[in-house]
Write a protein that holds these residues in place. Structure first.
Motif, PDB file in Angstrom:
ATOM      1  N   PHE A 105      35.471  19.574   5.744  1.00 21.72           N
ATOM      2  CA  PHE A 105      34.741  20.157   4.360  1.00 21.72           C
ATOM      3  C   PHE A 105      35.777  21.183   3.775  1.00 21.72           C
ATOM      4  O   PHE A 105      36.422  21.809   4.427  1.00 21.72           O
ATOM      5  CB  PHE A 105      33.422  20.872   4.659  1.00 21.72           C
ATOM      6  N   TYR A 106      35.751  21.177   2.629  1.00 18.94           N
ATOM      7  CA  TYR A 106      36.221  22.086   1.600  1.00 18.94           C
ATOM      8  C   TYR A 106      35.018  23.247   1.453  1.00 18.94           C
ATOM      9  O   TYR A 106      34.065  23.057   1.368  1.00 18.94           O
ATOM     10  CB  TYR A 106      36.703  21.619   0.301  1.00 18.94           C
ATOM     11  N   LEU A 107      35.580  24.593   1.611  1.00 20.33           N
ATOM     12  CA  LEU A 107      34.974  25.624   1.369  1.00 20.33           C
ATOM     13  C   LEU A 107      35.232  26.387   0.120  1.00 20.33           C
ATOM     14  O   LEU A 107      36.608  26.975  -0.082  1.00 20.33           O
ATOM     15  CB  LEU A 107      35.152  26.763   2.561  1.00 20.33           C
ATOM     16  N   ILE A 108      34.388  26.499  -0.864  1.00 16.23           N
ATOM     17  CA  ILE A 108      34.673  27.214  -1.975  1.00 16.23           C
ATOM     18  C   ILE A 108      33.606  28.342  -2.389  1.00 16.23           C
ATOM     19  O   ILE A 108      32.361  28.341  -1.940  1.00 16.23           O
ATOM     20  CB  ILE A 108      34.672  26.242  -3.259  1.00 16.23           C
ATOM     21  N   THR A 109      33.938  29.144  -3.306  1.00 18.44           N
ATOM     22  CA  THR A 109      33.156  30.358  -3.668  1.00 18.44           C
ATOM     23  C   THR A 109      32.807  30.327  -5.294  1.00 18.44           C
ATOM     24  O   THR A 109      33.571  29.695  -5.650  1.00 18.44           O
ATOM     25  CB  THR A 109      33.646  31.557  -3.153  1.00 18.44           C
ATOM     26  N   HIS A 110      31.743  31.135  -5.600  1.00 19.27           N
ATOM     27  CA  HIS A 110      31.505  31.026  -6.964  1.00 19.27           C
ATOM     28  C   HIS A 110      30.621  32.492  -7.087  1.00 19.27           C
ATOM     29  O   HIS A 110      30.239  33.016  -6.136  1.00 19.27           O
ATOM     30  CB  HIS A 110      30.604  29.800  -7.430  1.00 19.27           C
ATOM     31  N   LYS A 111      30.268  32.814  -8.314  1.00 18.34           N
ATOM     32  CA  LYS A 111      29.581  34.070  -8.703  1.00 18.34           C
ATOM     33  C   LYS A 111      28.550  33.714  -9.341  1.00 18.34           C
ATOM     34  O   LYS A 111      28.322  32.994 -10.218  1.00 18.34           O
ATOM     35  CB  LYS A 111      30.448  34.889  -9.684  1.00 18.34           C
ATOM     36  N   ARG A 112      27.204  34.300  -8.748  1.00 12.52           N
ATOM     37  CA  ARG A 112      26.002  33.957  -9.195  1.00 12.52           C
ATOM     38  C   ARG A 112      25.863  34.880 -10.267  1.00 12.52           C
ATOM     39  O   ARG A 112      26.185  36.013 -10.650  1.00 12.52           O
ATOM     40  CB  ARG A 112      24.780  34.294  -8.132  1.00 12.52           C
ATOM     41  N   MET A 113      25.173  34.267 -11.640  1.00 16.05           N
ATOM     42  CA  MET A 113      24.979  35.041 -12.940  1.00 16.05           C
ATOM     43  C   MET A 113      24.362  36.233 -12.909  1.00 16.05           C
ATOM     44  O   MET A 113      24.532  37.262 -13.814  1.00 16.05           O
ATOM     45  CB  MET A 113      24.547  34.143 -13.762  1.00 16.05           C
ATOM     46  N   TYR A 114      23.623  36.630 -11.989  1.00 14.37           N
ATOM     47  CA  TYR A 114      22.674  37.880 -11.908  1.00 14.37           C
ATOM     48  C   TYR A 114      23.153  38.650 -10.760  1.00 14.37           C
ATOM     49  O   TYR A 114      22.543  39.546 -10.483  1.00 14.37           O
ATOM     50  CB  TYR A 114      21.284  37.687 -11.642  1.00 14.37           C
ATOM     51  N   ARG A 115      24.448  38.595 -10.401  1.00 18.49           N
ATOM     52  CA  ARG A 115      25.238  39.605  -9.332  1.00 18.49           C
ATOM     53  C   ARG A 115      26.273  40.117 -10.294  1.00 18.49           C
ATOM     54  O   ARG A 115      27.027  39.635 -11.010  1.00 18.49           O
ATOM     55  CB  ARG A 115      25.671  38.835  -8.280  1.00 18.49           C
ATOM     56  N   ASN A 116      26.590  41.364  -9.651  1.00 18.37           N
ATOM     57  CA  ASN A 116      27.832  42.052 -10.259  1.00 18.37           C
ATOM     58  C   ASN A 116      29.068  41.623  -9.468  1.00 18.37           C
ATOM     59  O   ASN A 116      28.854  41.267  -8.381  1.00 18.37           O
ATOM     60  CB  ASN A 116      27.619  43.689 -10.144  1.00 18.37           C
ATOM     61  N   GLN A 117      30.177  41.991  -9.967  1.00 11.98           N
ATOM     62  CA  GLN A 117      31.402  41.355  -9.599  1.00 11.98           C
ATOM     63  C   GLN A 117      31.672  42.256  -8.126  1.00 11.98           C
ATOM     64  O   GLN A 117      31.957  41.597  -7.043  1.00 11.98           O
ATOM     65  CB  GLN A 117      32.621  41.916 -10.244  1.00 11.98           C
ATOM     66  N   SER A 118      31.389  43.639  -8.151  1.00 17.60           N
ATOM     67  CA  SER A 118      31.528  44.286  -6.571  1.00 17.60           C
ATOM     68  C   SER A 118      30.286  44.379  -5.657  1.00 17.60           C
ATOM     69  O   SER A 118      29.359  44.650  -6.398  1.00 17.60           O
ATOM     70  CB  SER A 118      32.127  45.807  -6.907  1.00 17.60           C
ATOM     71  N   GLY A 119      30.646  44.053  -4.473  1.00 18.63           N
ATOM     72  CA  GLY A 119      29.627  44.264  -3.665  1.00 18.63           C
ATOM     73  C   GLY A 119      29.463  45.790  -3.103  1.00 18.63           C
ATOM     74  O   GLY A 119      28.502  46.009  -2.378  1.00 18.63           O
ATOM     75  N   PHE A 120      30.312  46.515  -3.322  1.00 24.19           N
ATOM     76  CA  PHE A 120      30.206  47.668  -2.835  1.00 24.19           C
ATOM     77  C   PHE A 120      29.793  48.785  -4.095  1.00 24.19           C
ATOM     78  O   PHE A 120      30.421  50.072  -4.082  1.00 24.19           O
ATOM     79  CB  PHE A 120      31.623  48.424  -2.423  1.00 24.19           C
ATOM     80  N   THR A 121      28.650  48.425  -4.563  1.00 23.81           N
ATOM     81  CA  THR A 121      28.092  49.663  -5.525  1.00 23.81           C
ATOM     82  C   THR A 121      26.451  49.363  -5.197  1.00 23.81           C
ATOM     83  O   THR A 121      26.098  48.514  -4.571  1.00 23.81           O
ATOM     84  CB  THR A 121      28.156  49.031  -6.977  1.00 23.81           C
TER      85      THR A 121
END
Length: 268
Positions: free
Chosen positions: A141-157
């Motif tokens: 399998f290929y593993l890809i990522t994406h950004k959910r529209m209601y999440r912020n870019q940084s996880g460390f906030t």
């Protein structure tokens, strides 16, 4: 600024930065955007703001020809005339400089053949086939990522944990998205615990069976599974997918290619 107790100091610094002398920002009051511009206009021009509205902002309409046909395209009128340069020969020169430095200084921890591909003046098939496609045949399998529209870019906030609670359970975690045909073959259903294995590690997640993904691809959104001890427990929900993504910078841009990791999928 007001809540931080910095409003008056900010106005004072603006007066200094803009060199305002006669008309200045006064302490103890707020200014709208328009009022802020009026202060600058009045001090610098000594004219009424109506003059600015009537004559101070000038624009002109650009035609497509003046915008896009002012360079080599406009001058290219046949053989022997000016042309657009497609062959980036300066990249060849850059590679020769790198090669010369490496050989003169006996540098061994550099892959010159890969550098040569990266500095090719024209794209080649090597740019379209990153390392995992060739070297990980046992990972289907290929593993890809994406950004959910209601999440912020940084996880460390603190923003994402707040969003988790405000938007409900669906926003509070991410999922391993699997094509329905693939899930059926592997007897995987929505909500099943699954394990993703790549050449650099393993991670567990929750399956979500969908139609909108290729059968040979898994998708896991990032900015979840934060491990910082300083954040609330809600911030740790979900799968931290970055820990199993391989590092493969794009040969042209230098940015990491987030869609080139191969993986295996099993029920956990």
């Amino acid at each position: 600024m007001k809540r931080l107790g910095l409003r008056d100091k900010y106005g004072e610094e603006c007066n200094k930065a803009w060199g305002l002398k006669e008309v200045t920002y006064k302490p103890g009051r707020d200014y709208t955007q328009r009022e802020g511009v009026e202060i600058l206009w009045a001090d610098k021009t000594k004219k009424e703001f109506s003059v600015a509205l009537e004559k101070g902002f000038v624009g002109s309409k650009k035609t497509a020809k003046s915008k896009y046909l002012g360079g080599a395209e406009d001058k290219f009128k046949g053989p022997g005339k000016a042309k657009m340069k497609f062959y980036a020969d300066q990249m060849i020169e850059t590679y020769y400089k790198v090669e010369d430095i490496v050989k003169k200084n006996g540098i061994t921890r550099i892959d010159l053949p890969k550098y040569k591909i990266a500095y090719s003046p024209l794209p080649t098939k090597d740019h379209a086939f990153p390392t995992p496609h060739r070297e990980a045949p046992d990972f289907p399998f290929y593993l890809i990522t994406h950004k959910r529209m209601y999440r912020n870019q940084s996880g460390f906030t603190g923003n994402n944990p707040i969003l988790n609670q405000a938007l409900g359970p669906d926003a509070a975690t991410n999922y391993v998205q699997i094509n329905k045909a693939t899930a059926d073959k592997m007897a995987i259903k929505d909500g099943d615990k699954v394990s993703i294995e790549t050449r650099v590690g393993k991670v567990k997640g929750t399956a979500q069976v969908v139609q909108g993904i290729r059968p040979d691809t898994l998708a896991v959104s990032y900015h979840y599974g934060t491990f910082s001890p300083g954040l609330a427990p809600d911030a740790r929900n979900g799968t931290w997918i970055n820990q199993v993504l391989e590092h493969h910078p794009d040969l042209i841009s230098g940015h990491n290619s987030f869609n080139d990791t191969k993986c295996k999928l099993t029920k956990a």
